[in-house]
Each structure stands twice: as structure tokens, then as C-alpha cells.
Scaffold this motif. Structure first.
Motif, PDB file in Angstrom:
ATOM      1  N   HIS A 121       0.839  -1.203   0.000  1.00 21.23           N
ATOM      2  CA  HIS A 121       0.000   0.000   0.000  1.00 21.23           C
ATOM      3  C   HIS A 121       0.872   1.250   0.000  1.00 21.23           C
ATOM      4  O   HIS A 121       0.613   2.203  -0.755  1.00 21.23           O
ATOM      5  CB  HIS A 121      -0.912  -0.009   1.221  1.00 21.23           C
ATOM      6  N   ASN A 122       1.897   1.259   0.817  1.00 23.05           N
ATOM      7  CA  ASN A 122       2.773   2.430   0.906  1.00 23.05           C
ATOM      8  C   ASN A 122       3.557   2.651  -0.386  1.00 23.05           C
ATOM      9  O   ASN A 122       3.777   3.801  -0.797  1.00 23.05           O
ATOM     10  CB  ASN A 122       3.731   2.287   2.086  1.00 23.05           C
ATOM     11  N   LEU A 123       3.976   1.566  -1.025  1.00 21.55           N
ATOM     12  CA  LEU A 123       4.667   1.698  -2.309  1.00 21.55           C
ATOM     13  C   LEU A 123       3.759   2.365  -3.339  1.00 21.55           C
ATOM     14  O   LEU A 123       4.166   3.276  -4.069  1.00 21.55           O
ATOM     15  CB  LEU A 123       5.120   0.336  -2.823  1.00 21.55           C
ATOM     16  N   GLY A 124       2.515   1.911  -3.391  1.00 18.22           N
ATOM     17  CA  GLY A 124       1.569   2.496  -4.335  1.00 18.22           C
ATOM     18  C   GLY A 124       1.247   3.942  -4.019  1.00 18.22           C
ATOM     19  O   GLY A 124       1.147   4.787  -4.917  1.00 18.22           O
ATOM     20  N   THR A 125       1.090   4.246  -2.733  1.00 16.59           N
ATOM     21  CA  THR A 125       0.782   5.621  -2.330  1.00 16.59           C
ATOM     22  C   THR A 125       1.928   6.559  -2.683  1.00 16.59           C
ATOM     23  O   THR A 125       1.712   7.666  -3.201  1.00 16.59           O
ATOM     24  CB  THR A 125       0.504   5.675  -0.817  1.00 16.59           C
ATOM     25  N   LEU A 126       3.161   6.125  -2.409  1.00 17.87           N
ATOM     26  CA  LEU A 126       4.314   6.961  -2.737  1.00 17.87           C
ATOM     27  C   LEU A 126       4.405   7.195  -4.246  1.00 17.87           C
ATOM     28  O   LEU A 126       4.614   8.327  -4.699  1.00 17.87           O
ATOM     29  CB  LEU A 126       5.593   6.316  -2.218  1.00 17.87           C
ATOM     30  N   LEU A 127       4.216   6.130  -5.011  1.00 19.60           N
ATOM     31  CA  LEU A 127       4.293   6.275  -6.464  1.00 19.60           C
ATOM     32  C   LEU A 127       3.190   7.202  -6.974  1.00 19.60           C
ATOM     33  O   LEU A 127       3.411   8.006  -7.887  1.00 19.60           O
ATOM     34  CB  LEU A 127       4.200   4.906  -7.141  1.00 19.60           C
ATOM     35  N   ARG A 128       2.017   7.123  -6.381  1.00 25.10           N
ATOM     36  CA  ARG A 128       0.916   8.003  -6.793  1.00 25.10           C
ATOM     37  C   ARG A 128       1.257   9.471  -6.523  1.00 25.10           C
ATOM     38  O   ARG A 128       0.978  10.342  -7.349  1.00 25.10           O
ATOM     39  CB  ARG A 128      -0.379   7.616  -6.076  1.00 25.10           C
TER      40      ARG A 128
END
Length: 402
Positions: free
Chosen positions: A14-21
Motif C-alpha cells: 500500500h505504501n509503495l503504491g501511495t508513494l508512487l501516486r
């Protein structure tokens, strides 16, 4: 927001996706700012960016001169030239294809006129697939396509990209998404959305709607479509067919016929043909240039053109007033052909608002033209294509590069 007690791996993904977003939508940003936005400590941000950098999704670099003492925080940038999606926009009068890099950068773009010749699935798919093959060949050898998205001017079944109904070209139950996926031959599914829905999302994420949690986007092409953002999310209806604002009834008694089979729809009263007829233009004159010619003539003082814009603006104002009373948006955006129409008839639209919108609902609402112009729907299609990699970046990248 993830609930407490979730497995650590799920939290990490989830954090990887949030950072990339954050990097994708907001552009280059420092680790320090990311830590603040995500509520995480800097060591966690450093670990997350290291994973995304190793995967080739982002890169880190020293900032340009900051003018501050001390060790500067590294800036995280999207790898726009390496990671991209293919985006398509099919309007009544044109077919557009683009290669869009992570971060929203348009790397390559192709466009062709779409003849108004009725149901033309094979022709549309063939042109778009040809454009895609050209762009795919010209991409760098180390680049990777992580998604495909398309906007279509009709009612779309989200699950498989089926065009259930496209009134202006006679499309009924056309397997657009599946056929385009087959012709592309990339092994990637094609996500398809209604053009105005995607235009609303694009303006909300990248355009004039940034920061607004409640907005309405009205898109004029040959007809009129719409998208509504409520609480930061698209209002899509039970089957994904919601917000057909162009088929909102505004003139029930002596309205113009609409291609949907009804009469007096907003589309029928303010669409391309309504304006050109009101301006006494020849039936052979069609398209964006013909609409812009009427607006230009009105600006130069042509009384017939000016009266036509005023008439169309009054009907547009009725539609806008009804929508504001229903949804209490903070912003109403006019996109596509309606940008020009609104600019030429803003006084009539605002007059209708003054007369027909509840005082409390019109206190704060703003009216604005699209910041993304004719490409709002194309950019929305690109964001649709990026949605999966932004949700599960490492998983999607591994799958597309295997």
C-alpha cells in the motif's frame, strides 16, 4: 487508509503504491515532503523509494540549488521515459492515440479524423492499433508499457469495455475493449471508460479541479456528456452508466429531437447541431472548426451568431442551474466544444444561475473552462491505464516485464 492489524506486506505494498501516486500526480518531490504527506518516518520513505528505484519506476537525485544550509533531501522523480501507458480517445469526429509516461508526460501522440459513417468498430480499432504499433516501436528498448486505457463517447460497461450504446455513431453492444486488446497484441487488457467521466477525473487530478472534492465536468463534442465528482470520487451509478448529463431533460414540450430517441435533452439543445442551426449555418458544416467559426463571428459582432450563442447559453444555463441545485458542487467545468460555447455565452449561463439556483448553493460555486483542453479525455484514459500500476507497482511491473 489501511486498518490496524493488516499484514506488514500488505501495508508495504500500500505504501509503495501511495508513494508512487504522489510522484506520478504531483511531480518531482523530496523525500522530506513525502514523509510529511504520508505520515511516515524518513527511513521508511528511503526504503520505499529504494525499492521503486530498483524496479525502474522512479529515480532519486540531488535537488538543484536549494539555498539552504545542511544536507538536502533527495528528490524523487518518475521514470517518465521508461514506464508508460498507451491511451486512446475516440470521439465522434476524431481518433487519438498517445504514449504517456509515468508522471503524465505525453511522449508521443497521433490523431486521425473519424468519418461520421455509422458503426465503424473495425475501422476505429484498426487505426488505433496502427498508431499504437508505431509508438511502441519508437519507444526505447528498455521502456515498458504497463497499461492501456481508452475513452469512448458512449455508455461503457466497465467490466469488459463493451460500448453498450453510442447514439451519435449507432454503436450498440460493440466489444470495443476486447477487440482493441486483440489487435494490439500486447497481452494487456484494455480499460475503457466514458469520455466525460474520464475528463472529470483528469480535471480533478491534473487540471482546474485540483483541490475540489465536489465538481461537475460538462464535455461538448458533437453531443454533450458529463462527469460528477462527489467527495473526491466519480459518481458512476449502479452499472457504470451514471451521469449521462447530456440526456437530462431540459425542454420537454417543444424540444429538439435527440439521437437517444427522446426530445429536449440538454445535448439536443446545446450540442453542435443546435448551435449551427441557430446560427443559420449550412447542414454540411460540421465539426469543431464550424463551432469555433460561430463563436469567432459572434466576437466580431455578427448578430445572428451572437443570438445563436445567447440562445444556446440559456439552455446550457438551465442545465447548469439544475445540476448545481442537485449536487452543490464547488466547481463546474466546461470542456471540449463547450469551452468555446461557454466563453461566448457566460452571461446567459450566469443569468440562469442567478434566477434558478438556490442562493446558498450558488454562494461559492465557480465556473471555469477546462485546463486540459481537448486532451482532457485522453489524459483521463491515461490515468485509467495507470490505475493498476499505481495500486500494485512492483507486481504489475514484474508481470509486464516477464
Amino acid at each position: 487508509m489501511l486498518k490496524a492489524g493488516r499484514p506488514q506486506e500488505e501495508i508495504r505494498q500500500h505504501n509503495l503504491g501511495t508513494l508512487l501516486r504522489h510522484v506520478h500526480l504531483g511531480g518531482p518531490v523530496s523525500r522530506a515532503v513525502l514523509a510529511d504527506r504520508m505520515g511516515l518516518n524518513r527511513s521508511t520513505i528511503m526504503a520505499l523509494t529504494a525499492e521503486l528505484t530498483s524496479a525502474g519506476l522512479v529515480r532519486e537525485e540531488l535537488p538543484k540549488d536549494t539555498g539552504k544550509a545542511g544536507r538536502p533531501s533527495l528528490v524523487v522523480r518518475p521514470e517518465s521515459n521508461r514506464v508508460y501507458v498507451l491511451a486512446f480517445d475516440v470521439a465522434v469526429d476524431r481518433r487519438v492515440a498517445a504514449r504517456v509516461g509515468l508522471g503524465g508526460k505525453v511522449l508521443d501522440r497521433r490523431e486521425a479524423v473519424r468519418p461520421r459513417a455509422g458503426a465503424d468498430l473495425d475501422d476505429v480499432v484498426g487505426v488505433l492499433a496502427g498508431f499504437a504499433r508505431q509508438m511502441h516501436r519508437e519507444a526505447g528498448s528498455d521502456s515498458v508499457c504497463v497499461g492501456v486505457g481508452a475513452a469512448y463517447c458512449g455508455m461503457i460497461r466497465p467490466a469488459d469495455g463493451m460500448v453498450r450504446f453510442g447514439p451519435n455513431m449507432g454503436w450498440v453492444d460493440q466489444a470495443f475493449g476486447a477487440e482493441l486488446g486483440l489487435r494490439l497484441g500486447l497481452g494487456l487488457p484494455v480499460s475503457v471508460g466514458n469520455e466525460a467521466h474520464l475528463g472529470a477525473l483528469a480535471e480533478h487530478q491534473r487540471g482546474v479541479g485540483i483541490g475540489f472534492q465536489n465538481l461537475i465536468y460538462l464535455h461538448g463534442d458533437v453531443g454533450v456528456g458529463g462527469g460528477i465528482i462527489v467527495g473526491g470520487k466519480l459518481l458512476d451509478g449502479d452499472g457504470g452508466y451514471g451521469c449521462e448529463l447530456g440526456h437530462m431533460l431540459v425542454n420537454p414540450y417543444n424540444g429538439r429531437p435527440c439521437r437517444c430517441g427522446s426530445r429536449g435533452c440538454l445535448e439536443a439543445e446545446v450540442g453542435e447541431r443546435a448551435l449551427l442551426d441557430a446560427a443559420d449555418r449550412s447542414p454540411e458544416l460540421i465539426g469543431r472548426d464550424a463551432v469555433r467559426a460561430v463563436v469567432d463571428a459572434a466576437d466580431r459582432g455578427d448578430l445572428v451568431a451572437r443570438d445563436a450563442l445567447h440562445q444556446i447559453g440559456d439552455w446550457l444555463g438551465i442545465g447548469v442551474a439544475t445540476l448545481i441545485n442537485l449536487f452543490n458542487p464547488g466547481l463546474v467545468i466546461f470542456g471540449g466544444m463547450l469551452r468555446e460555447v461557454y466563453l461566448g455565452s457566460a452571461a446567459q449561463v450566469r443569468s440562469r444561475m442567478e434566477a434558478n439556483v438556490l442562493v446558498i448553493s450558488r454562494e461559492r460555486v465557480r465556473l471555469h473552462t477546462s485546463a486540459l483542453g481537448d486532451d482532457a479525455t485522453l489524459i483521463g484514459a491515461a490515468e485509467l491505464a495507470f490505475s493498476e500500476v499505481l495500486a500494485s507497482p512492483l507486481e504489475v511491473l514484474a508481470r509486464t516485464t516477464s
